[in-house]
Design an enzyme around this catalytic site. Structure first.
Site, short mmCIF file in Angstrom:
data_model
loop_
_atom_site.label_atom_id
_atom_site.label_comp_id
_atom_site.label_asym_id
_atom_site.label_seq_id
_atom_site.Cartn_x
_atom_site.Cartn_y
_atom_site.Cartn_z
N SER A 55 34.33 17.67 -11.11
CA SER A 55 34.50 17.00 -9.81
C SER A 55 34.84 18.08 -8.80
O SER A 55 35.92 18.66 -8.83
CB SER A 55 35.62 15.97 -9.88
OG SER A 55 35.29 14.95 -10.79
N LYS B 51 31.21 10.88 -6.44
CA LYS B 51 32.42 10.94 -7.27
C LYS B 51 33.67 10.80 -6.41
O LYS B 51 34.64 10.13 -6.81
CB LYS B 51 32.46 12.26 -8.06
CG LYS B 51 33.73 12.46 -8.91
CD LYS B 51 33.93 11.35 -9.93
CE LYS B 51 35.25 11.47 -10.68
NZ LYS B 51 35.29 12.55 -11.67
#
Length: 300
Positions: free
Chosen positions: A106, A180
Protein backbone atom coordinates in the site's frame (compact mmCIF):
# COMPACT_ATOMS: atom_id res chain seq x y z
CA UNK A 1 13.60 -21.29 -19.77
CA UNK A 2 12.02 -17.91 -19.15
CA UNK A 3 8.52 -16.63 -19.88
CA UNK A 4 8.78 -12.86 -19.94
CA UNK A 5 5.91 -10.66 -21.06
CA UNK A 6 4.14 -11.20 -23.45
CA UNK A 7 4.89 -14.95 -23.55
CA UNK A 8 2.07 -16.82 -21.75
CA UNK A 9 2.53 -17.46 -18.04
CA UNK A 10 3.18 -21.11 -17.19
CA UNK A 11 4.09 -22.82 -13.91
CA UNK A 12 6.81 -24.75 -15.73
CA UNK A 13 8.40 -21.70 -17.36
CA UNK A 14 7.57 -18.49 -15.50
CA UNK A 15 10.13 -17.61 -12.82
CA UNK A 16 8.62 -15.73 -9.88
CA UNK A 17 10.52 -13.47 -7.50
CA UNK A 18 9.06 -12.33 -4.18
CA UNK A 19 10.36 -9.73 -1.74
CA UNK A 20 8.43 -9.23 1.51
CA UNK A 21 7.56 -12.50 3.22
CA UNK A 22 5.82 -11.20 6.35
CA UNK A 23 2.35 -12.30 7.47
CA UNK A 24 0.68 -11.25 4.21
CA UNK A 25 3.50 -11.66 1.71
CA UNK A 26 4.56 -15.03 3.05
CA UNK A 27 1.06 -16.42 2.73
CA UNK A 28 0.67 -15.04 -0.79
CA UNK A 29 4.01 -16.39 -2.01
CA UNK A 30 3.21 -19.77 -0.46
CA UNK A 31 0.03 -19.97 -2.52
CA UNK A 32 2.02 -19.50 -5.73
CA UNK A 33 4.38 -22.31 -4.68
CA UNK A 34 1.38 -24.54 -3.95
CA UNK A 35 0.06 -23.72 -7.43
CA UNK A 36 3.24 -25.16 -8.91
CA UNK A 37 5.25 -22.01 -9.63
CA UNK A 38 8.99 -21.68 -9.11
CA UNK A 39 9.42 -18.92 -6.53
CA UNK A 40 12.63 -17.23 -5.44
CA UNK A 41 12.50 -15.05 -2.32
CA UNK A 42 14.79 -12.52 -0.72
CA UNK A 43 14.84 -11.89 3.03
CA UNK A 44 17.13 -9.51 4.92
CA UNK A 45 17.06 -12.09 7.72
CA UNK A 46 17.36 -15.50 5.99
CA UNK A 47 16.14 -17.24 9.15
CA UNK A 48 12.72 -15.65 8.57
CA UNK A 49 12.52 -17.48 5.24
CA UNK A 50 12.80 -20.95 6.80
CA UNK A 51 9.10 -21.80 6.55
CA UNK A 52 8.71 -20.75 2.92
CA UNK A 53 11.98 -22.44 1.95
CA UNK A 54 10.59 -25.65 3.43
CA UNK A 55 7.76 -25.39 0.89
CA UNK A 56 10.22 -25.32 -1.99
CA UNK A 57 11.13 -21.65 -2.46
CA UNK A 58 14.68 -20.70 -3.39
CA UNK A 59 16.61 -17.97 -1.56
CA UNK A 60 18.34 -15.17 -3.47
CA UNK A 61 21.53 -13.61 -2.13
CA UNK A 62 20.33 -10.08 -2.90
CA UNK A 63 17.36 -8.20 -4.39
CA UNK A 64 19.47 -7.46 -7.48
CA UNK A 65 20.21 -11.16 -8.01
CA UNK A 66 16.51 -11.97 -7.63
CA UNK A 67 15.52 -9.28 -10.14
CA UNK A 68 17.99 -10.53 -12.74
CA UNK A 69 16.76 -14.13 -12.48
CA UNK A 70 12.97 -13.68 -12.59
CA UNK A 71 10.22 -12.94 -15.11
CA UNK A 72 7.74 -11.47 -12.61
CA UNK A 73 8.88 -9.79 -9.39
CA UNK A 74 6.37 -9.22 -6.57
CA UNK A 75 7.00 -6.81 -3.70
CA UNK A 76 5.02 -6.62 -0.46
CA UNK A 77 6.91 -4.38 1.94
CA UNK A 78 6.22 -1.55 4.40
CA UNK A 79 6.19 2.11 3.44
CA UNK A 80 6.45 4.20 0.26
CA UNK A 81 10.03 5.11 1.24
CA UNK A 82 10.86 1.36 1.29
CA UNK A 83 9.26 0.91 -2.12
CA UNK A 84 11.15 3.85 -3.61
CA UNK A 85 14.49 2.58 -2.34
CA UNK A 86 13.96 -1.08 -3.26
CA UNK A 87 12.17 -0.77 -6.58
CA UNK A 88 13.65 2.36 -8.14
CA UNK A 89 17.21 2.07 -6.83
CA UNK A 90 17.77 -1.70 -6.62
CA UNK A 91 15.31 -3.78 -8.63
CA UNK A 92 14.75 -1.74 -11.81
CA UNK A 93 18.46 -1.41 -12.68
CA UNK A 94 18.79 -5.21 -12.47
CA UNK A 95 15.69 -6.29 -14.41
CA UNK A 96 15.91 -7.93 -17.81
CA UNK A 97 13.76 -6.39 -20.59
CA UNK A 98 10.08 -7.45 -20.55
CA UNK A 99 10.13 -8.31 -16.84
CA UNK A 100 6.97 -7.32 -14.94
CA UNK A 101 7.14 -5.92 -11.41
CA UNK A 102 4.01 -6.12 -9.25
CA UNK A 103 3.95 -3.99 -6.11
CA UNK A 104 1.40 -5.20 -3.57
CA UNK A 105 2.54 -2.66 -0.98
CA UNK A 106 0.00 0.00 0.00
CA UNK A 107 1.88 2.99 -1.31
CA UNK A 108 1.44 6.43 -2.86
CA UNK A 109 -0.22 6.84 -6.28
CA UNK A 110 2.43 9.36 -7.39
CA UNK A 111 5.21 6.88 -6.61
CA UNK A 112 3.38 4.16 -8.55
CA UNK A 113 3.30 6.48 -11.56
CA UNK A 114 7.01 7.21 -11.18
CA UNK A 115 7.85 3.49 -11.01
CA UNK A 116 5.67 2.83 -14.07
CA UNK A 117 7.54 5.43 -16.13
CA UNK A 118 10.93 4.24 -14.92
CA UNK A 119 10.03 0.63 -15.76
CA UNK A 120 9.07 1.61 -19.31
CA UNK A 121 12.44 3.33 -19.68
CA UNK A 122 13.98 -0.07 -18.90
CA UNK A 123 11.63 -1.78 -21.41
CA UNK A 124 9.88 -3.38 -18.44
CA UNK A 125 6.37 -3.09 -16.98
CA UNK A 126 5.03 -2.11 -13.59
CA UNK A 127 1.65 -2.81 -11.97
CA UNK A 128 0.56 -1.28 -8.65
CA UNK A 129 -1.66 -3.91 -7.03
CA UNK A 130 -2.35 -3.30 -3.32
CA UNK A 131 -4.66 -5.78 -1.61
CA UNK A 132 -7.39 -5.99 1.00
CA UNK A 133 -8.57 -8.98 3.00
CA UNK A 134 -6.01 -9.37 5.77
CA UNK A 135 -4.10 -12.48 6.74
CA UNK A 136 -7.20 -14.67 6.35
CA UNK A 137 -7.76 -13.52 2.77
CA UNK A 138 -4.06 -14.02 1.98
CA UNK A 139 -4.03 -17.58 3.32
CA UNK A 140 -7.26 -18.55 1.53
CA UNK A 141 -6.47 -16.82 -1.76
CA UNK A 142 -9.47 -14.53 -1.36
CA UNK A 143 -7.81 -11.13 -1.39
CA UNK A 144 -9.35 -8.18 -3.20
CA UNK A 145 -6.58 -6.93 -5.51
CA UNK A 146 -6.70 -3.41 -6.95
CA UNK A 147 -4.56 -3.22 -10.09
CA UNK A 148 -3.27 -0.12 -11.87
CA UNK A 149 -1.10 0.00 -14.98
CA UNK A 150 -1.49 -1.30 -18.53
CA UNK A 151 -4.71 -3.30 -18.92
CA UNK A 152 -2.96 -5.82 -21.18
CA UNK A 153 -0.24 -6.48 -18.61
CA UNK A 154 -2.77 -6.93 -15.80
CA UNK A 155 -4.67 -9.39 -17.98
CA UNK A 156 -1.43 -11.25 -18.68
CA UNK A 157 -0.87 -11.56 -14.93
CA UNK A 158 -4.32 -13.14 -14.35
CA UNK A 159 -3.01 -16.73 -13.88
CA UNK A 160 -0.90 -15.48 -10.95
CA UNK A 161 -3.35 -12.98 -9.51
CA UNK A 162 -6.17 -15.54 -9.59
CA UNK A 163 -4.15 -17.70 -7.20
CA UNK A 164 -4.05 -14.81 -4.73
CA UNK A 165 -7.63 -13.54 -4.98
CA UNK A 166 -9.86 -11.47 -7.23
CA UNK A 167 -8.11 -8.77 -9.21
CA UNK A 168 -10.00 -5.71 -10.40
CA UNK A 169 -8.43 -3.48 -13.03
CA UNK A 170 -8.84 0.10 -11.80
CA UNK A 171 -7.12 2.07 -14.57
CA UNK A 172 -3.71 3.45 -15.41
CA UNK A 173 -0.68 3.58 -13.12
CA UNK A 174 -1.48 4.77 -9.60
CA UNK A 175 -5.17 3.91 -9.76
CA UNK A 176 -4.63 0.69 -7.80
CA UNK A 177 -3.08 2.69 -4.98
CA UNK A 178 -5.86 5.29 -5.09
CA UNK A 179 -8.41 2.47 -4.79
CA UNK A 180 -6.58 1.04 -1.77
CA UNK A 181 -6.56 4.42 -0.03
CA UNK A 182 -10.32 4.74 -0.60
CA UNK A 183 -10.69 1.15 0.65
CA UNK A 184 -8.81 2.01 3.84
CA UNK A 185 -11.01 5.04 4.46
CA UNK A 186 -14.00 2.66 4.45
CA UNK A 187 -12.25 -0.06 6.48
CA UNK A 188 -10.96 2.41 9.08
CA UNK A 189 -14.43 3.82 9.62
CA UNK A 190 -15.88 0.31 9.89
CA UNK A 191 -13.29 -0.75 12.46
CA UNK A 192 -13.97 2.31 14.60
CA UNK A 193 -17.75 1.78 14.33
CA UNK A 194 -17.44 -1.90 15.23
CA UNK A 195 -15.26 -1.03 18.24
CA UNK A 196 -17.76 1.53 19.50
CA UNK A 197 -20.72 -0.76 18.87
CA UNK A 198 -19.12 -3.59 20.84
CA UNK A 199 -18.26 -1.28 23.72
CA UNK A 200 -21.75 0.20 23.78
CA UNK A 201 -23.30 -3.29 23.70
CA UNK A 202 -21.11 -4.43 26.58
CA UNK A 203 -21.88 -1.35 28.69
CA UNK A 204 -25.59 -1.96 28.05
CA UNK A 205 -25.32 -5.47 29.48
CA UNK A 206 -25.51 -7.30 26.16
CA UNK A 207 -23.50 -10.39 25.39
CA UNK A 208 -21.02 -9.27 22.71
CA UNK A 209 -21.14 -12.54 20.77
CA UNK A 210 -24.93 -12.45 20.73
CA UNK A 211 -24.82 -8.81 19.63
CA UNK A 212 -22.61 -9.60 16.63
CA UNK A 213 -24.72 -12.62 15.70
CA UNK A 214 -27.90 -10.55 15.89
CA UNK A 215 -26.74 -7.64 13.75
CA UNK A 216 -24.39 -9.21 11.20
CA UNK A 217 -27.25 -10.09 8.86
CA UNK A 218 -28.59 -6.53 8.84
CA UNK A 219 -27.25 -3.21 7.69
CA UNK A 220 -24.50 -3.25 10.35
CA UNK A 221 -23.02 -6.43 8.91
CA UNK A 222 -19.77 -6.12 6.96
CA UNK A 223 -16.65 -8.02 5.96
CA UNK A 224 -14.90 -6.07 8.73
CA UNK A 225 -17.32 -7.59 11.22
CA UNK A 226 -16.77 -11.07 9.72
CA UNK A 227 -12.99 -10.74 9.86
CA UNK A 228 -12.52 -8.85 13.11
CA UNK A 229 -15.65 -9.07 15.31
CA UNK A 230 -14.61 -12.31 17.03
CA UNK A 231 -11.00 -11.16 17.25
CA UNK A 232 -12.00 -7.96 19.07
CA UNK A 233 -14.21 -9.91 21.47
CA UNK A 234 -11.53 -12.53 22.26
CA UNK A 235 -8.71 -9.94 22.47
CA UNK A 236 -6.92 -11.49 19.49
CA UNK A 237 -4.85 -8.56 18.27
CA UNK A 238 -2.40 -10.50 16.12
CA UNK A 239 -1.67 -8.50 13.00
CA UNK A 240 -2.93 -9.21 9.53
CA UNK A 241 -2.26 -5.53 8.84
CA UNK A 242 -0.35 -3.34 11.27
CA UNK A 243 -2.07 -0.38 12.90
CA UNK A 244 0.87 1.81 11.88
CA UNK A 245 0.17 0.94 8.24
CA UNK A 246 -3.43 2.09 8.64
CA UNK A 247 -2.08 5.44 9.88
CA UNK A 248 0.13 5.57 6.77
CA UNK A 249 -2.74 4.71 4.39
CA UNK A 250 -5.21 7.17 5.91
CA UNK A 251 -2.51 9.82 5.93
CA UNK A 252 -2.10 9.44 2.17
CA UNK A 253 -5.86 9.94 1.83
CA UNK A 254 -5.69 13.11 3.90
CA UNK A 255 -2.88 14.41 1.69
CA UNK A 256 -5.31 14.54 -1.23
CA UNK A 257 -7.65 17.38 -2.17
CA UNK A 258 -10.81 15.67 -0.88
CA UNK A 259 -12.16 16.63 2.56
CA UNK A 260 -12.67 13.37 4.49
CA UNK A 261 -13.45 14.24 8.12
CA UNK A 262 -14.30 10.67 9.08
CA UNK A 263 -10.92 9.45 7.80
CA UNK A 264 -9.23 12.24 9.78
CA UNK A 265 -10.92 11.01 12.97
CA UNK A 266 -10.04 7.38 12.18
CA UNK A 267 -6.41 8.37 11.65
CA UNK A 268 -6.38 10.09 15.05
CA UNK A 269 -7.64 6.93 16.74
CA UNK A 270 -5.21 4.61 14.95
CA UNK A 271 -2.44 7.11 15.74
CA UNK A 272 -3.51 6.66 19.36
CA UNK A 273 -2.64 2.97 19.04
CA UNK A 274 0.82 3.87 17.77
CA UNK A 275 1.27 6.39 20.62
CA UNK A 276 0.29 3.65 23.08
CA UNK A 277 3.07 1.43 21.70
CA UNK A 278 0.67 -0.76 19.73
CA UNK A 279 1.71 0.16 16.19
CA UNK A 280 2.56 -3.48 15.39
CA UNK A 281 -0.80 -4.66 16.68
CA UNK A 282 -3.52 -5.63 14.21
CA UNK A 283 -5.91 -2.89 13.12
CA UNK A 284 -8.70 -4.56 15.13
CA UNK A 285 -6.81 -3.34 18.19
CA UNK A 286 -8.34 0.11 17.70
CA UNK A 287 -10.97 -1.14 20.15
CA UNK A 288 -8.33 -0.66 22.87
CA UNK A 289 -8.20 3.07 22.12
CA UNK A 290 -11.99 3.35 22.44
CA UNK A 291 -11.72 1.47 25.74
CA UNK A 292 -9.02 3.79 27.07
CA UNK A 293 -11.15 6.83 26.18
CA UNK A 294 -13.88 5.23 28.32
CA UNK A 295 -11.52 4.57 31.22
CA UNK A 296 -11.24 0.86 30.58
CA UNK A 297 -7.98 -1.13 30.63
CA UNK A 298 -6.61 -3.49 27.98
CA UNK A 299 -8.05 -6.49 29.80
CA UNK A 300 -11.62 -5.26 29.58
Amino acid sequence: MSSQYPAPISPTRTRIGWIGIGVMGGAMASRLISAGYSVTVYARSPSKAASILSLGAKLADSPADLAAACDVVFTMIGHPSDVKSLVLETLLPSLNPNTVIVDHTSSHPALAKQIYRSALDKRCYSVDAPVSGGDVGAALGKLAIFAGGDAEVVEWLRPLLDVLGKASYMGDAGKGQSCKIANQIVVGGNLVGLSEGLLFAEKSGLDKDEFVEAVKGGAAGSMVMELFGKRMITRDFRAGGFAEYMVKDLGMGLDDEVVVPGAALSKQLFSGMVANGDGKMGTQGVVTVIERINGMGMGA
